[in-house]
Every structure is written in structure tokens, then in C-alpha cells.
Write a protein that holds these residues in place. Structure first.
Motif, PDB file in Angstrom:
ATOM      1  N   SER A 231       0.845  -1.200   0.000  1.00  0.00           N
ATOM      2  CA  SER A 231       0.000   0.000   0.000  1.00  0.00           C
ATOM      3  C   SER A 231       0.882   1.251   0.000  1.00  0.00           C
ATOM      4  CB  SER A 231      -0.894   0.012   1.241  1.00  0.00           C
ATOM      5  OG  SER A 231      -1.695  -1.146   1.288  1.00  0.00           O
ATOM      6  N   PRO A 232       0.442   2.315  -0.673  1.00  0.00           N
ATOM      7  CA  PRO A 232       1.221   3.558  -0.686  1.00  0.00           C
ATOM      8  C   PRO A 232       1.500   4.071   0.733  1.00  0.00           C
ATOM      9  CG  PRO A 232      -0.524   3.643  -2.331  1.00  0.00           C
ATOM     10  CD  PRO A 232      -0.770   2.407  -1.503  1.00  0.00           C
ATOM     11  N   GLY A 233       2.762   4.321   1.000  1.00  0.00           N
ATOM     12  CA  GLY A 233       3.142   4.851   2.304  1.00  0.00           C
ATOM     13  C   GLY A 233       2.970   3.872   3.447  1.00  0.00           C
ATOM     14  N   GLY A 234       2.805   2.581   3.136  1.00  0.00           N
ATOM     15  CA  GLY A 234       2.511   1.593   4.169  1.00  0.00           C
ATOM     16  C   GLY A 234       3.733   0.869   4.710  1.00  0.00           C
ATOM     17  N   THR A 235       3.448  -0.139   5.514  1.00  0.00           N
ATOM     18  CA  THR A 235       4.517  -0.887   6.186  1.00  0.00           C
ATOM     19  C   THR A 235       5.280  -1.794   5.218  1.00  0.00           C
ATOM     20  OG1 THR A 235       2.905  -2.611   6.769  1.00  0.00           O
ATOM     21  CG2 THR A 235       3.311  -0.886   8.409  1.00  0.00           C
ATOM     22  N   THR A 236       4.549  -2.437   4.284  1.00  0.00           N
ATOM     23  CA  THR A 236       5.192  -3.434   3.419  1.00  0.00           C
ATOM     24  C   THR A 236       6.211  -2.807   2.486  1.00  0.00           C
ATOM     25  OG1 THR A 236       3.154  -4.730   3.490  1.00  0.00           O
ATOM     26  CG2 THR A 236       4.778  -5.348   1.838  1.00  0.00           C
ATOM     27  N   ILE A 237       5.885  -1.626   1.920  1.00  0.00           N
ATOM     28  CA  ILE A 237       6.825  -0.998   0.995  1.00  0.00           C
ATOM     29  C   ILE A 237       8.105  -0.598   1.721  1.00  0.00           C
ATOM     30  CG2 ILE A 237       5.898   1.342   1.234  1.00  0.00           C
ATOM     31  CD1 ILE A 237       7.255  -0.371  -1.978  1.00  0.00           C
TER      32      ILE A 237
END
Length: 268
Positions: A231-237
Motif C-alpha cells: 500500500s502507498p506509504g505503508g509498512t510493506t513498501i
């Protein structure tokens, strides 16, 4: 299948293959015969698997329709020298030894023999193996199907050209070790975050299993599946960026390459 199947040697891989055949009702127990070096080993196999056993490799060579060589690669030459003249006509000789080439099998068997080179991997032990098969000479279509059915009984199988077998070894034969290291590292990180160790192992292993199943069962590129989690700006990235900084994909590709090079150097 009404064929009689023999194993010379009965280590973990042979046991996995036998359990797969029995579990899928492909072959009856009385149609499987196994040889080993000691009576103690054979007693244990008979008790564990309920198949026929013998101390005589030549007996297997004379009686079976499909002969699976399940000894260590360095023993192949001695075993084939021992049984060569006893292998009855039309028997399919199946190699599961790393580094054993079709040319090696041809040189060490009688003229006109039928043989196949294969490479199963250790997840066969839990019925989720990935095997590759390279076809030798003089094989009939039904004979090929019979061997494929054996390997399908404990996982998936592909027929490939022999020149691709080193690559297969690198991405399938040896890769369970890479995945185990990934699971271990994920679990260690989970422990650092306060998750109990066994729970962390279970969580990490299930995450890998589920992810692999998505690749196999959904018609989507792995990269797209990865994008769907980010997700944009999320934990995974954030985690993906960290992995890229550490050369995650490059290190895996290099490991596969080094494994393939080593596999090539071990050929007989």
C-alpha cells in the motif's frame, strides 16, 4: 499400475517416493521391493513401509519393471557394474542421483537399455516435491507415463532437457535450504518483536506456504502479487525498500548461479 518397482537403496528420498506411491494407491505394497546393505535396515523398512525387501541387488535387477537407483552418486558405478548383466530386458532404470548424466547411464548399462535421469527435491517427504525428468533412449510413451505417475504421487514433475538440469537443481533441488533460511530469519525477527519462537516459526512457515500457493493457483505475476501487498506509504513498501537496499533479490540470483555452477562441476 501393475508394474513391479524396485529400489536399490532406501534413504529418505526413496521412502518419500514409496510413501507417495502407497498413499496415492498407485502401487500395491507387494509390488515394491527394496534392497539395502544390512538386515537391520531392511527390518526397519519392512516394519515402517510393509514392502518386500532383499539384501541382493541382483534379485531386484532380475525381477522388477522399473528400477530406481536410490544410492549416493559415488556408488552408482559400483552398483551398475554389479547388476548390469542381471537387468532384464525392457526394465526402465531411473537415476535420482545428483550429477549422474544420461551419458554416464548409457556407458554403464547394456546396449539398448532404457533409462531416465531425474531430480526430486526434499519436500517430497511431505508430498509436495518438485521433480524434473530427462528422458533417455528407447522409451515408449506408456513407459514415460508410468515414471511420471510415480513422481506425481509425491508432488509435481516436469520433463526438461538435460542441459537445464543444473538450473533446476539450483532453483528446486537446493532451494529448500534457501527457504528454510528465510523462514528462520523471519522467525528470529519475530522473536525480536516479542513473538514466542515456535509461534514465530509457525507463522513464518505458513506465510511462505500461503504465498507460494497464491503463485501456483492464481494467474498473476509474482511482481503484481507483491505490488498488491504494498500500500502507498505503508509498512510493506518500507520492508521491500529495506530488502532492496540489502541486495535481497541479487543475493538470491547469485546463490542460484553459484549452485548451478557447482552442479555442472559435479557431473559424471
Amino acid at each position: 499400475m501393475d508394474k513391479k518397482i524396485g529400489f536399490i537403496g532406501c534413504g529418505n528420498m526413496a521412502k518419500a517416493m514409496i510413501n507417495g506411491m502407497l498413499g496415492s494407491n498407485l502401487v500395491d505394497r507387494e509390488n515394491i521391493i527394496v534392497s539395502a546393505k544390512s538386515s537391520e535396515t531392511l527390518e526397519r523398512i519392512k516394519k515402517e513401509l510393509g514392502v518386500l525387501t532383499t539384501l541382493e541387488n541382483k534379485k531386484i535387477a532380475r525381477e522388477v519393471d522399473i528400477l530406481i537407483l536410490a544410492v549416493k552418486p559415488y556408488l552408482y558405478e559400483d552398483v551398475l557394474r554389479e547388476i548390469k548383466e542381471d537387468i532384464k530386458e525392457e526394465v526402465i532404470v531411473v537415476s535420482i542421483g545428483a550429477g549422474i548424466s544420461l551419458d554416464f547411464l548409457k556407458k554403464n548399462l547394456k546396449d539398448g537399455s532404457k533409462f531416465i535421469k531425474t531430480m526430486p527435491n526434499t519436500p517430497a517427504l511431505v508430498g509436495e516435491g518438485m521433480s524434473a525428468i530427462t528422458l533417455g533412449e528407447n522409451l515408449l510413451e506408456q513407459e514415460i507415463e508410468d515414471v511420471l505417475d510415480i513422481f506425481k504421487s509425491f508432488g509435481k514433475v516436469e520433463i526438461i532437457d538435460e542441459k537445464l538440469m543444473d538450473g533446476f537443481t539450483a532453483i528446486c533441488g537446493s532451494s529448500p535450504a534457501y527457504i528454510f533460511m528465510l523462514i528462520e530469519a523471519m522467525a528470529d525477527a519475530g522473536v525480536r518483536e516479542g513473538i514466542p519462537r515456535q509461534m514465530a516459526y509457525n507463522m513464518s512457515a505458513q506465510a511462505v506456504l500461503g504465498s507460494a500457493k497464491m503463485v501456483l493457483e492464481r494467474d498473476e505475476h509474482p511482481g503484481r502479487l507483491k505490488d498488491n501487498v504494498c500500500s502507498p506509504g505503508g509498512t510493506t513498501i518500507e520492508a521491500v525498500i529495506s530488502l532492496e537496499k540489502g541486495g535481497f533479490r541479487a543475493s538470491i540470483m547469485q546463490a542460484v548461479r553459484e549452485c548451478a555452477i557447482k552442479s555442472k562441476s559435479m557431473k559424471k
